[in-house]
Design an enzyme around this catalytic site. Structure first.
Site, PDB file in Angstrom:
ATOM      1  NE  ARG A   1      -2.027  -6.922  13.178  1.00 23.93           N
ATOM      2  CZ  ARG A   1      -1.321  -8.053  13.233  1.00 23.93           C
ATOM      3  NH1 ARG A   1      -0.269  -8.140  14.042  1.00 23.93           N
ATOM      4  NH2 ARG A   1      -1.662  -9.090  12.494  1.00 23.93           N
TER       5      ARG A   1
ATOM      6  CB  CYS B   1       8.943  -2.280  -3.746  1.00 23.65           C
ATOM      7  SG  CYS B   1       9.636  -0.768  -4.472  1.00 23.65           S
TER       8      CYS B   1
ATOM      9  CG  HIS C   1      10.180  -3.439  -8.132  1.00 21.91           C
ATOM     10  ND1 HIS C   1       9.436  -3.257  -7.005  1.00 21.91           N
ATOM     11  CD2 HIS C   1      10.332  -4.793  -8.282  1.00 21.91           C
ATOM     12  CE1 HIS C   1       9.124  -4.428  -6.480  1.00 21.91           C
ATOM     13  NE2 HIS C   1       9.664  -5.376  -7.239  1.00 21.91           N
TER      14      HIS C   1
ATOM     15  CG  ASP D   1       9.608  -8.324  -5.350  1.00 24.32           C
ATOM     16  OD1 ASP D   1       9.399  -7.523  -4.413  1.00 24.32           O
ATOM     17  OD2 ASP D   1       9.359  -8.066  -6.541  1.00 24.32           O
TER      18      ASP D   1
ATOM     19  CD  GLU E   1      -0.401   0.912   3.481  1.00 24.72           C
ATOM     20  OE1 GLU E   1      -0.268   2.057   2.999  1.00 24.72           O
ATOM     21  OE2 GLU E   1      -0.576   0.680   4.688  1.00 24.72           O
TER      22      GLU E   1
END
Length: 284
Positions: A79, A84, A121, A136, A54
């Site tokens: 939590r 990435c 990424h 990943d 997110e």
């Protein structure tokens, strides 16, 4: 390199649901984690199953911190999820703490057709008994849930109902692909060049603030489920199935918060929840 010594490993393991005690409170099973392939699979699988992808902090106008303790506070104790750089920095710290050899790579997203995109990424390469594995936890709903071998390019890897393979190109470039229906699709490509945490700080700055970043201006929340991959992008919820079928539905403002909790396990503070709903409604 990944500051694994700063990580509360017990809290991380509890967050992802592995390493529970045998019932006597001694934590004996947690001490059995070793830098072997079985542990790598277990940690990777549990991480991707527990922590959603997110970008909500970016949408709420907050900086995304990559220090281990900051990521731990957000993804473990609060939590929440992350994108990435957060996900794979946390995974790298945990694996390093367990004793694995972990290095970073920078990858180009290839899910947008023939467009040449910048390296934005972050992925990991973990070496186990001399063999490299792609790890990943941060490519969202189409990413792998388990490690993918890099020493055998072209080998198909089944992860439940989903299939992946790494394809070798010129100049040492490797491409992660996924099978959707009967068609192979590129996910991203990466070179052998090692990336370090400081490199991810620079990429994180671009992804969280550059006007061309896809993470600005819309909510992106994703989860790589076993039976269906689920993604909320802006106001659209997408379910992707292994055979290639896709279902889409619009998400109304009043349904946003219940959906985040139901589909992704995300509960926000009252203030953040109100702001997120306001942003969602602003496009009406």
């Amino acid at each position: 390199m990944w500051n694994g010594d700063e990580l509360d490993l017990d809290a991380y393991l509890a967050r992802i649901g592995i390493g529970a005690t045998d019932g006597d409170g001694s934590g004996a099973r947690r001490r059995e984690l070793r830098p072997d392939l079985e542990t790598l699979y277990a940690v990777h699988r549990a991480h991707t199953a527990a922590i959603p992808f997110e970008n909500l902090d970016v949408l709420l106008g907050r900086p995304v911190a990559l220090e281990v303790k900051a990521i731990e506070d957000k993804l473990v104790h609060a939590r929440r999820g992350g994108y990435c750089y957060e996900q794979n920095s946390l995974l790298a710290a945990a694996l390093e703490r367990i004793g694995f050899e972990v290095s970073g790579r920078g990858a180009r997203n290839r899910t947008r057709g023939d467009s040449l995109l910048p390296v934005t990424h972050a992925v990991l390469v973990v070496t186990v008994e001399g063999e490299p594995w792609l790890c990943d936890a941060g490519f969202g709903y189409v990413g792998p849930r388990e490690p993918v071998p890099l020493a055998r390019p072209g080998a198909e890897v089944r992860q439940g109902a989903w299939t992946y393979a790494v394809h070798a190109e010129e100049e040492g470039v490797l491409v992660l692909r996924t099978l959707r229906g009967d068609e192979w699709r590129d996910l991203y490509a990466f070179s052998p060049q090692r990336y370090h945490p400081v490199d991810y700080v620079l990429l994180n700055h671009y992804s969280s603030s550059h006007p061309l970043s896809s993470f600005l201006g819309q909510a992106i929340v994703q989860y790589p489920g076993e039976d269906a991959r689920v993604a909320l992008v802006g106001r659209e919820l997408t379910r992707l199935y292994p055979d290639g079928r896709t279902e889409r539905a619009s998400v109304a403002a009043e349904d946003l918060l219940p959906l985040l909790e139901r589909e992704f396990g995300i509960r926000l503070s009252e203030r953040d929840a109100a702001e997120l709903v306001r942003i969602h409604r602003s496009g009406d």
